[in-house]
Design an enzyme around this catalytic site. Structure first.
Site, PDB file in Angstrom:
ATOM      1  N   LYS A   1      -6.569  -5.557  -1.310  1.00  0.00           N
ATOM      2  CA  LYS A   1      -5.756  -4.587  -2.048  1.00  0.00           C
ATOM      3  C   LYS A   1      -6.585  -3.908  -3.136  1.00  0.00           C
ATOM      4  O   LYS A   1      -6.595  -2.670  -3.252  1.00  0.00           O
ATOM      5  CB  LYS A   1      -4.547  -5.294  -2.661  1.00  0.00           C
ATOM      6  CG  LYS A   1      -3.802  -4.519  -3.728  1.00  0.00           C
ATOM      7  CD  LYS A   1      -3.128  -3.281  -3.183  1.00  0.00           C
ATOM      8  CE  LYS A   1      -2.298  -2.592  -4.271  1.00  0.00           C
ATOM      9  NZ  LYS A   1      -1.586  -1.421  -3.775  1.00  0.00           N
TER      10      LYS A   1
ATOM     11  N   GLY B   1      -9.550  17.490  -9.276  1.00  0.00           N
ATOM     12  CA  GLY B   1      -8.452  17.653 -10.217  1.00  0.00           C
ATOM     13  C   GLY B   1      -8.793  17.082 -11.579  1.00  0.00           C
ATOM     14  O   GLY B   1      -9.966  16.878 -11.915  1.00  0.00           O
TER      15      GLY B   1
ATOM     16  N   ASN C   1      -7.914   0.229  -3.339  1.00  0.00           N
ATOM     17  CA  ASN C   1      -7.631   1.150  -4.441  1.00  0.00           C
ATOM     18  C   ASN C   1      -8.899   1.571  -5.168  1.00  0.00           C
ATOM     19  O   ASN C   1      -9.021   2.725  -5.594  1.00  0.00           O
ATOM     20  CB  ASN C   1      -6.638   0.515  -5.412  1.00  0.00           C
ATOM     21  CG  ASN C   1      -5.206   0.635  -4.919  1.00  0.00           C
ATOM     22  OD1 ASN C   1      -4.944   1.286  -3.906  1.00  0.00           O
ATOM     23  ND2 ASN C   1      -4.280   0.015  -5.615  1.00  0.00           N
TER      24      ASN C   1
ATOM     25  N   CYS D   1      -1.219   2.399 -10.186  1.00  0.00           N
ATOM     26  CA  CYS D   1      -2.130   1.542  -9.413  1.00  0.00           C
ATOM     27  C   CYS D   1      -3.602   1.726  -9.760  1.00  0.00           C
ATOM     28  O   CYS D   1      -4.253   0.786 -10.226  1.00  0.00           O
ATOM     29  CB  CYS D   1      -1.921   1.786  -7.917  1.00  0.00           C
ATOM     30  SG  CYS D   1      -0.307   1.265  -7.305  1.00  0.00           S
TER      31      CYS D   1
ATOM     32  N   LEU E   1     -10.064  13.910  -1.209  1.00  0.00           N
ATOM     33  CA  LEU E   1     -11.165  14.780  -1.615  1.00  0.00           C
ATOM     34  C   LEU E   1     -10.610  16.046  -2.259  1.00  0.00           C
ATOM     35  O   LEU E   1     -10.994  17.158  -1.909  1.00  0.00           O
ATOM     36  CB  LEU E   1     -12.047  15.127  -0.406  1.00  0.00           C
ATOM     37  CG  LEU E   1     -12.923  14.004   0.145  1.00  0.00           C
ATOM     38  CD1 LEU E   1     -13.706  14.481   1.363  1.00  0.00           C
ATOM     39  CD2 LEU E   1     -13.890  13.480  -0.925  1.00  0.00           C
ATOM     40  N   HIS E   2      -9.678  15.865  -3.195  1.00  0.00           N
ATOM     41  CA  HIS E   2      -9.065  16.998  -3.882  1.00  0.00           C
ATOM     42  C   HIS E   2      -9.449  16.920  -5.368  1.00  0.00           C
ATOM     43  O   HIS E   2      -9.012  16.020  -6.087  1.00  0.00           O
ATOM     44  CB  HIS E   2      -7.550  16.978  -3.721  1.00  0.00           C
ATOM     45  CG  HIS E   2      -7.105  16.990  -2.285  1.00  0.00           C
ATOM     46  ND1 HIS E   2      -7.209  18.102  -1.489  1.00  0.00           N
ATOM     47  CD2 HIS E   2      -6.592  16.012  -1.495  1.00  0.00           C
ATOM     48  CE1 HIS E   2      -6.771  17.828  -0.272  1.00  0.00           C
ATOM     49  NE2 HIS E   2      -6.389  16.556  -0.250  1.00  0.00           N
TER      50      HIS E   2
ATOM     51  N   PHE F   1       0.854  -1.190   0.000  1.00  0.00           N
ATOM     52  CA  PHE F   1       0.000   0.000   0.000  1.00  0.00           C
ATOM     53  C   PHE F   1       0.888   1.239   0.000  1.00  0.00           C
ATOM     54  O   PHE F   1       0.763   2.121   0.850  1.00  0.00           O
ATOM     55  CB  PHE F   1      -0.920  -0.007   1.231  1.00  0.00           C
ATOM     56  CG  PHE F   1      -1.880  -1.166   1.275  1.00  0.00           C
ATOM     57  CD1 PHE F   1      -3.072  -1.123   0.577  1.00  0.00           C
ATOM     58  CD2 PHE F   1      -1.574  -2.303   2.008  1.00  0.00           C
ATOM     59  CE1 PHE F   1      -3.957  -2.202   0.609  1.00  0.00           C
ATOM     60  CE2 PHE F   1      -2.458  -3.377   2.054  1.00  0.00           C
ATOM     61  CZ  PHE F   1      -3.648  -3.322   1.346  1.00  0.00           C
ATOM     62  N   LEU F   2       1.795   1.298  -0.952  1.00  0.00           N
ATOM     63  CA  LEU F   2       2.780   2.371  -1.022  1.00  0.00           C
ATOM     64  C   LEU F   2       2.315   3.476  -1.954  1.00  0.00           C
ATOM     65  O   LEU F   2       1.907   3.215  -3.084  1.00  0.00           O
ATOM     66  CB  LEU F   2       4.127   1.832  -1.514  1.00  0.00           C
ATOM     67  CG  LEU F   2       4.715   0.642  -0.755  1.00  0.00           C
ATOM     68  CD1 LEU F   2       6.028   0.219  -1.391  1.00  0.00           C
ATOM     69  CD2 LEU F   2       4.907   0.976   0.720  1.00  0.00           C
TER      70      LEU F   2
END
Length: 441
Positions: A207, A256, A211, A263, A253-254, A152-153
Site C-alpha cells: 500500500k 499541477g 502511493n 493519502c 502525468l498531469h 486503493f480507493l
C-alpha cells in the site's frame, strides 16, 4: 457472511456500503452517536458521487446497518474490518495509530467465535503483528486471525474502484483466514479481478509503495513542467510522449500545484519514517516530500508574478479549494498553502468550490465565499483555477473576461488551451507551457 466495519469515515463507509452491495450483512460501527443517527436517517457525512444511493439501497434492503455497539457487532461477525483514521502524528511524521489500537482493545474483548480481524486502514509495516500480539495478550483464549487488506480507493471514483479494482491485495498468515477472505471477495473473483495473496507485512508495504510511486510520478512531471517553462517546451506534449510508453503509462502525468489529499502526503511521510527506523532510507521519497511541500508555496509566488509582482489590495477570484474534484476533502490541499500566502501579500481572496466550502470555511480565514464561479470572478483583478471541477472546464470566456478588472487567468491545472485563451483576450498563465500574449481586438 457477516462483517463488522469499525469506523464510518471515508474508507469505512464506502467499503461497508460496497460489501453490502456484494450481498454481505454489514454493520458499520462508530463511537460518534450523532454521526450514526445521521447515517440512519440517510445523511451522508462525505461527498462521494453515488454513495447516497448505494447506502440508501442497501440500508433499505437490511444488508447495511449502523450502530454504536461495537461489542454486539463484533460478537456476531465472521470478519472485523478496522477502518479508523491513521493521520500523521504531530512532530515526527509517523502514522498515529492510537485510534487503531483503541479499537483493537475493544475488539479483543468482544470476540466470541472465530473471526478474522482485518486492517483496512493504511497502517505502517508491522502493525498487523502488533495487533496480533495485543489481542493474544488481552484474550489468550480468543479464536481469530489477523489480516491486512489495504484499500486503493480514489476519492471521487471510490465506488467504481471498489467494485472494479485493478487488484485486491490480501495479507494473511493462515489458510483459514485466506478462505474467509476468498469468500468475502468472491464477487470480484468471479469477474477475474487479480487477487494477490501474500503475508501481512508485504501487504502493508505494498500500500505504501503504491502511493509513494504515484506521488513520485506526480512530482517528476511537476519538475519537468518547471524545466519546460525555462526552455520553452510544452509539458502536455512531453507527458504524452513519455506516457505512451507502456513501461511508463499516461496516468498521474498531469502537471499541477502539487499533490494533496488524505493519502499521498501522510503515506509518503509515514513510509519515510518507517524506512529510517529500519535503517533503509528512501532518498527518492524523502525528496518527493520536500519538493511537493515547496511546490505549493511556489504556486502563490507564481500567481503574484502573473499579477505584476504585487497583489496588495487586489482581489483574486479562486475557483476550487479541495485537493481534487468530486470530493469535499480539504486535507493537505494546495489551497491551504496558497490562500494564506496570497493573503499575507495583501490579496483579497474570493472563492467558490462546488462541494468544499463547508470544510474550507473551517480551515481558511478571511475568505469571501461566493455562491458560484461568476460571483467569485466578478470584480477580481485576476482569476486562479485551482481545482479542475467539470463546471470550471467550460466557463463562458466572454462573460469571464467582462467580469474581470484585468483579464489575468492563472490556470494551475492546465484546463484551457493557451492559444484559445490568448485569442479570447486573456493574459494566460499555466503550468509548464509557453505563455502567449493576449491578442488585440
Amino acid at each position: 457472511m457477516r462483517i463488522a466495519m469499525i469506523g464510518t469515515g471515508y474508507v469505512g463507509l464506502v467499503s461497508g456500503a460496497c460489501f453490502s452491495e456484494f450481498g454481505m450483512s454489514v454493520t458499520c460501527v462508530d463511537s460518534d452517536a450523532s454521526k450514526i443517527e445521521r447515517l440512519k436517517q440517510g445523511e451522508i457525512p462525505i461527498y462521494e458521487p453515488g454513495l447516497n444511493q448505494l447506502v440508501a439501497g442497501n440500508a433499505n434492503s437490511g444488508r447495511l446497518r449502523f450502530a454504536t455497539d461495537l461489542k454486539a457487532a463484533v460478537a456476531d461477525a465472521d470478519a472485523v474490518f478496522l477502518a479508523v483514521g491513521t493521520p500523521s502524528r504531530r512532530g515526527d511524521g509517523h502514522a498515529d495509530l492510537s485510534f487503531v489500537y483503541a479499537a483493537v482493545q475493544e475488539i479483543a474483548h468482544a470476540l466470541s467465535g472465530y473471526a478474522v480481524v482485518i486492517t483496512k486502514s493504511t497502517v505502517p509495516v508491522g502493525t498487523g503483528d502488533t495487533i496480533d500480539r495485543m489481542i493474544r495478550e488481552i484474550r489468550p483464549d480468543a479464536d481469530y486471525d489477523v489480516a491486512s487488506n489495504p484499500e486503493f480507493l480514489r476519492e471521487g471514483s471510490a465506488i467504481n474502484d471498489f467494485m472494479r479494482p485493478d487488484r485486491v491485495v490480501i495479507g494473511v498468515d493462515s489458510e483459514r483466514a485466506k478462505e474467509v477472505m476468498r469468500r468475502i471477495y468472491r464477487v470480484l473473483y468471479l469477474i477475474e479481478t487479480p487477487i494477490v495473496f501474500t503475508d501481512r507485512v508485504t501487504a502493508e508495504l505494498t500500500k505504501y509503495a503504491a502511493n509513494a510511486f504515484l506521488a513520485t510520478k506526480i512530482t517528476f512531471i511537476n519538475e519537468i513542467a518547471d524545466l519546460c517553462e525555462a526552455v520553452g517546451a510544452d509539458v502536455h506534449d512531453v507527458a504524452r510522449g513519455i506516457g505512451l510508453d507502456g513501461r511508463i503509462g499516461r496516468k498521474f502525468l498531469h502537471a499541477g500545484p502539487g499533490f494533496g489529499g488524505s493519502c499521498f502526503p501522510k503515506d509518503t511521510l509515514a513510509l519515510v519514517q518507517t524506512a529510517r527506523d529500519a535503517g533503509a532510507a528512501l532518498r527518492i521519497v524523502e525528496t518527493v516530500v520536500d519538493i511537493n511541500t515547496e511546490r505549493k508555496r511556489r504556486m502563490a509566488a507564481k500567481i503574484i508574478d502573473a499579477c505584476g509582482g504585487a497583489v496588495a489590495g487586489k482581489a483574486i477570484g479562486l475557483l476550487g479549494v479541495t485537493f481534487k474534484p468530486n470530493t469535499d476533502d480539504m486535507r493537505d490541499a494546495p489551497s491551504l498553502e496558497i490562500v494564506p500566502a496570497l493573503q499575507a501579500a495583501g490579496a483579497i481572496v474570493r472563492a467558490f468550490d462546488p462541494a468544499g466550502m463547508a470544510e474550507g470555511k473551517k480551515l481558511l480565514a478571511d475568505v469571501t465565499w461566493c455562491n458560484d464561479a461568476y460571483t467569485a470572478i466578478d470584480g477580481a483583478d485576476a482569476l486562479v483555477l485551482l481545482t479542475e471541477w467539470n463546471e470550471f472546464r467550460a466557463l463562458d470566456l466572454t462573460r469571464t473576461r467582462s467580469l474581470l478588472r484585468r483579464p489575468i487567468f492563472i490556470d494551475l491545472r492546465n484546463v484551457y488551451n493557451p492559444g484559445q485563451m490568448a485569442a479570447a483576450g486573456f493574459i494566460y498563465e499555466s503550468i509548464g507551457r509557453p505563455a502567449l500574449a493576449a491578442e488585440e481586438g
